[in-house]
Design a protein around this motif. Structure first.
Motif, mmCIF file in Angstrom:
data_model
loop_
_atom_site.group_PDB
_atom_site.id
_atom_site.type_symbol
_atom_site.label_atom_id
_atom_site.label_comp_id
_atom_site.label_asym_id
_atom_site.label_seq_id
_atom_site.Cartn_x
_atom_site.Cartn_y
_atom_site.Cartn_z
ATOM 1 N N TYR A 82 1.047 -1.046 -0.059
ATOM 2 C CA TYR A 82 0.326 -0.367 -0.054
ATOM 3 C C TYR A 82 0.821 1.074 0.092
ATOM 4 N N SER A 83 1.554 0.687 0.370
ATOM 5 C CA SER A 83 2.833 2.395 0.708
ATOM 6 C C SER A 83 3.515 2.330 -0.835
ATOM 7 N N LEU A 84 3.775 1.400 -1.533
ATOM 8 C CA LEU A 84 4.588 1.733 -2.549
ATOM 9 C C LEU A 84 4.036 2.676 -3.582
ATOM 10 N N VAL A 85 2.229 1.940 -3.156
ATOM 11 C CA VAL A 85 0.828 2.523 -4.705
ATOM 12 C C VAL A 85 0.906 4.364 -4.410
ATOM 13 N N HIS A 86 0.758 4.709 -2.887
ATOM 14 C CA HIS A 86 0.351 5.020 -2.683
ATOM 15 C C HIS A 86 1.774 6.714 -2.726
ATOM 16 N N ASP A 87 3.206 6.432 -2.777
ATOM 17 C CA ASP A 87 4.413 6.537 -3.052
ATOM 18 C C ASP A 87 4.115 6.778 -4.367
ATOM 19 N N ASP A 88 4.103 5.900 -5.334
ATOM 20 C CA ASP A 88 4.106 6.215 -6.946
ATOM 21 C C ASP A 88 3.409 7.613 -7.374
ATOM 22 N N LEU A 89 2.339 7.444 -7.069
ATOM 23 C CA LEU A 89 1.099 8.815 -6.999
ATOM 24 C C LEU A 89 2.207 10.072 -7.354
ATOM 25 N N HIS A 105 -0.647 3.340 -10.431
ATOM 26 C CA HIS A 105 -2.011 4.369 -11.407
ATOM 27 C C HIS A 105 -1.812 4.675 -12.692
ATOM 28 N N LYS A 106 -0.840 4.021 -13.032
ATOM 29 C CA LYS A 106 -0.285 4.295 -14.534
ATOM 30 C C LYS A 106 -1.290 3.388 -15.752
ATOM 31 N N VAL A 107 -2.478 2.260 -14.520
ATOM 32 C CA VAL A 107 -2.594 1.247 -15.215
ATOM 33 C C VAL A 107 -3.972 1.613 -15.088
#
Length: 227
Positions: A82-89, A105-107
């Motif tokens: 979850y932290s990685l998903v949000h960090d990438d935003l 978020h790109k997908v």
């Protein structure tokens, strides 16, 4: 890394992957299938599964089978993901790629990526609660949730990300100051080491660890978290 340690990590990583596949089923007929697909996309994007293996190790060190804490091991991987998903935003680190493939978020778009991260975080605590109840220990449930929440929250991983954002993603390092070392140490400890410590202690608490065991594991986790 010694061959024995490498085999331990790889063996438990495979078990964690199989467990994650069970906990995150790909039900294509569900109306909310998109969110489950997005959660699985990021969970199975690769990684060493260090945090879940540390949950297992913490339990085994304190005399409990690693198999018994697999739900919590998976929970820590979900929190990490979850932290990685949000960090990438775009509002955070704004990354297009993670481990060589498009970020969530790109997908799926920013909205679904945010919700996928939220879902992984909340589901993680559901798994921890179920795991502790299965082991029939109310005390272990409270201690485990407390240590994981602290490691992931404002005084842990989130706090480290806040300071990193305020420091403009490392650009501040180009301007030497007396506080650089202190700030850098805080970011590293909070963003990375705090959740690593929480992983090891979560397994120990579920195993009913004694106070002295917890203290020894804290010291150990502090070292590997900054390694």
């Amino acid at each position: 890394m010694t061959p024995k340690l490498k085999n331990y990590l790889e063996s438990w990583s495979r078990k964690v992957d199989r467990a994650l596949d069970r906990y995150l089923p790909d039900n294509k007929s569900a109306l909310n299938h998109t969110i489950h697909k997005a959660m699985r996309y990021s969970i199975f994007a690769g990684g060493k599964r260090l945090r879940p293996v540390l949950v297992v190790a913490g339990a085994e060190i304190c005399g409990t089978s690693g198999e018994k804490v697999l739900p919590t091991a998976c929970a820590l991987e979900m929190i990490h993901t979850y932290s990685l998903v949000h960090d990438d935003l775009p509002a955070m680190d704004d990354d297009d790629l993670r481990r060589g493939r498009p970020t969530s978020h790109k997908v799926y778009g920013e909205g679904i990526a945010i919700l996928a991260g939220d879902s992984l975080l909340t589901y993680a605590f559901e798994l921890i609660a179920k795991n502790a109840k299965m082991m029939r220990s109310e005390r272990s449930l409270a201690d485990t949730i407390q240590v994981v929440a602290k490691g992931a929250g404002a005084d842990g991983m989130v706090g480290g990300q806040v300071v990193d954002l305020e420091m403009d993603g490392g650009k501040w390092l180009k301007k030497p100051s007396k506080k650089q070392k202190e700030i850098l140490s805080y970011i590293h400890h909070s963003k990375t080491a705090a959740l690593i410590e929480a992983s090891l202690l979560a397994g120990a608490h579920l195993a009913g660890a004694k106070k002295t065991q917890i203290e020894h594991l804290k010291k150990y986790s502090a070292r590997i978290g900054l390694a």
